[in-house]
Design a protein around this motif. Sequence first.
Motif, mmCIF file in Angstrom:
data_model
loop_
_atom_site.group_PDB
_atom_site.id
_atom_site.type_symbol
_atom_site.label_atom_id
_atom_site.label_comp_id
_atom_site.label_asym_id
_atom_site.label_seq_id
_atom_site.Cartn_x
_atom_site.Cartn_y
_atom_site.Cartn_z
ATOM 1 N N CYS A 223 9.533 2.258 -7.681
ATOM 2 C CA CYS A 223 8.361 2.102 -6.702
ATOM 3 C C CYS A 223 7.448 1.326 -6.909
ATOM 4 O O CYS A 223 6.606 2.035 -8.044
ATOM 5 C CB CYS A 223 8.343 3.364 -6.240
ATOM 6 S SG CYS A 223 9.458 4.355 -5.349
ATOM 7 N N LEU A 224 7.371 0.000 -6.561
ATOM 8 C CA LEU A 224 6.111 -0.871 -6.961
ATOM 9 C C LEU A 224 5.404 -0.963 -6.002
ATOM 10 O O LEU A 224 5.703 -1.398 -4.809
ATOM 11 C CB LEU A 224 6.953 -2.042 -7.578
ATOM 12 C CG LEU A 224 6.301 -2.917 -8.473
ATOM 13 C CD1 LEU A 224 6.056 -2.204 -9.781
ATOM 14 C CD2 LEU A 224 7.295 -4.241 -8.587
ATOM 15 N N THR A 225 3.931 -0.674 -6.143
ATOM 16 C CA THR A 225 2.898 -1.072 -5.156
ATOM 17 C C THR A 225 1.681 -1.804 -5.796
ATOM 18 O O THR A 225 1.413 -1.407 -6.877
ATOM 19 C CB THR A 225 2.643 0.361 -4.386
ATOM 20 O OG1 THR A 225 1.683 0.108 -3.183
ATOM 21 C CG2 THR A 225 1.821 1.174 -5.204
ATOM 22 N N VAL A 226 0.934 -2.409 -4.750
ATOM 23 C CA VAL A 226 -0.355 -2.817 -5.225
ATOM 24 C C VAL A 226 -1.291 -1.904 -5.230
ATOM 25 O O VAL A 226 -2.144 -1.640 -6.249
ATOM 26 C CB VAL A 226 -0.527 -4.138 -4.500
ATOM 27 C CG1 VAL A 226 -1.937 -4.567 -4.933
ATOM 28 C CG2 VAL A 226 0.378 -5.089 -4.227
ATOM 29 N N ILE B 93 0.855 -1.403 0.099
ATOM 30 C CA ILE B 93 0.045 0.051 -0.078
ATOM 31 C C ILE B 93 0.739 1.207 -0.239
ATOM 32 O O ILE B 93 1.731 1.397 0.725
ATOM 33 C CB ILE B 93 -0.874 0.015 1.102
ATOM 34 C CG1 ILE B 93 -1.821 -1.129 1.478
ATOM 35 C CG2 ILE B 93 -1.453 1.301 1.336
ATOM 36 C CD1 ILE B 93 -2.732 -1.449 2.442
ATOM 37 N N VAL B 94 0.643 2.161 -0.818
ATOM 38 C CA VAL B 94 1.212 3.629 -0.628
ATOM 39 C C VAL B 94 -0.056 4.369 -0.389
ATOM 40 O O VAL B 94 -1.000 4.406 -1.102
ATOM 41 C CB VAL B 94 1.804 4.064 -1.730
ATOM 42 C CG1 VAL B 94 2.289 5.444 -1.764
ATOM 43 C CG2 VAL B 94 3.014 3.262 -2.031
ATOM 44 N N SER B 95 -0.145 5.152 0.818
ATOM 45 C CA SER B 95 -1.192 5.904 1.153
ATOM 46 C C SER B 95 -0.801 7.213 1.380
ATOM 47 O O SER B 95 -1.010 7.935 0.302
ATOM 48 C CB SER B 95 -1.944 5.425 2.592
ATOM 49 O OG SER B 95 -2.692 6.228 3.068
ATOM 50 N N SER B 96 -0.223 7.823 2.619
ATOM 51 C CA SER B 96 0.334 9.230 2.440
ATOM 52 C C SER B 96 1.570 9.277 1.821
ATOM 53 O O SER B 96 1.847 10.378 1.255
ATOM 54 C CB SER B 96 0.651 9.424 3.928
ATOM 55 O OG SER B 96 1.801 8.705 4.310
ATOM 56 N N GLY B 97 2.206 8.084 1.491
ATOM 57 C CA GLY B 97 3.412 8.131 0.619
ATOM 58 C C GLY B 97 4.814 8.387 1.468
ATOM 59 O O GLY B 97 5.809 8.191 1.197
ATOM 60 N N ALA B 98 4.360 8.517 2.911
ATOM 61 C CA ALA B 98 5.561 8.881 3.748
ATOM 62 C C ALA B 98 6.673 7.541 3.562
ATOM 63 O O ALA B 98 7.891 7.904 3.721
ATOM 64 C CB ALA B 98 5.141 9.264 5.160
ATOM 65 N N SER C 146 1.919 1.061 -10.195
ATOM 66 C CA SER C 146 0.642 0.408 -9.529
ATOM 67 C C SER C 146 -0.013 -0.680 -10.317
ATOM 68 O O SER C 146 0.172 -0.506 -11.374
ATOM 69 C CB SER C 146 0.147 1.428 -8.661
ATOM 70 O OG SER C 146 -0.659 2.132 -9.706
ATOM 71 N N THR C 147 -0.733 -1.422 -9.427
ATOM 72 C CA THR C 147 -1.871 -2.367 -10.222
ATOM 73 C C THR C 147 -3.055 -1.540 -10.154
ATOM 74 O O THR C 147 -3.263 -0.448 -9.337
ATOM 75 C CB THR C 147 -1.956 -3.523 -9.414
ATOM 76 O OG1 THR C 147 -2.779 -3.222 -8.427
ATOM 77 C CG2 THR C 147 -0.697 -4.094 -9.048
ATOM 78 N N ASP C 148 -4.045 -1.799 -11.182
ATOM 79 C CA ASP C 148 -5.434 -1.507 -11.317
ATOM 80 C C ASP C 148 -6.438 -1.479 -10.298
ATOM 81 O O ASP C 148 -7.529 -1.782 -10.425
ATOM 82 C CB ASP C 148 -5.775 -1.455 -12.736
ATOM 83 C CG ASP C 148 -5.865 -3.031 -12.858
ATOM 84 O OD1 ASP C 148 -5.527 -3.792 -12.052
ATOM 85 O OD2 ASP C 148 -6.480 -3.363 -14.223
ATOM 86 N N THR C 149 -5.942 -2.088 -8.904
ATOM 87 C CA THR C 149 -7.011 -2.180 -7.617
ATOM 88 C C THR C 149 -7.602 -0.937 -7.515
ATOM 89 O O THR C 149 -8.847 -0.964 -6.967
ATOM 90 C CB THR C 149 -6.318 -2.920 -6.541
ATOM 91 O OG1 THR C 149 -5.163 -2.040 -5.952
ATOM 92 C CG2 THR C 149 -5.612 -3.989 -7.028
#
Length: 296
Positions: free
Chosen positions: A243-246, A219-224, A267-270
């Motif tokens: 930077c790879l995130t779901v 997860i990348v949320s705030s990105g912190a 990122s993925t398309d979730t």
Amino acid sequence: MSLIFAMPGNAALAAKLAKASGWEPGSAAIRRFPDGESYVRVDEGVSGRDTAIVCTLARPDSRFLRLVFLARLLRELGARTVTLVAPYLPYLRQDSRFNEGEAVSSVYFAQLLSREFDRVVTVAPHLHRHRSLGEIYSVPTEAPSVAPLFAGWIEAQVADPLLVGPDSESEQWVSEVASLAHAPYLVLSKRRHGDEDVDVSAPDLGRWKGRRPVLVDDIVSSGATMVAAARRLIEQGFPPPVCLTVHALFGRPVEALLRGIGCELISTDTIPHPSNRLSVAALLSAQLAKPVGMAG
Ligand code: R5P
């Protein structure tokens, strides 16, 4: 034939899923009244049919009620089963009472969804203190790993990668991706002080010089987390990491922040976002194809 409905904002993924799974796209009208309440109508016969609703649940509070209304309507109209396809399944991070008096929302949310659906299909749920979704969901859940998708992309796109997890929680994902991508991996240490305030520290990584770091997180949320981890790697003389995130949750302009330090975000398309480069449609449709009740 089985029917697949898309909640607003989910049409693109639902169309890919329908195509890949052979389920027929269902027709429903879902809109907001001027007062903010939701209107839901199903425009075809669902009696005796298996149905699925595609609804990514990023920022779930404004999406939840209309989702429940559609699920209840399908059941009332005689659907044989109602599956939730939630490419991003929320409320998994508050998985404990960290401070006295806090709600353990992971459990409450799982109970609410279990009441409405016959099955929940997702990818890469953020499991940490709950070891499986089955611990908190009372209906069958299916959650394929994105590791093969990530590993395939890394093998094709990044020469001499060094996979890096930004914190100990990410080890479960990064180790699996690294093994499939035949690449070395390591995890950094993180201390969280607040929602958008984290410290990430890295040991001396001198022995890995010459490799291209690939940060992997669910997860990348705030990105912190991602930004701090990328900075630690750059400080040690590595090129800006990929930077790879779901799940691109992105509460603030994370992409710009990362771009500002030279990092590419994928990122993925979730969760729909311009950084989406990988699709989980095939993973989800493979789960959808299983008869309801056959988890795994
Ligand atoms: C850890 O709990 C997760 O794997 C992510 O590292 C975290 O959710 C990212 O949050 P943020 O982008 O707000 O630092």
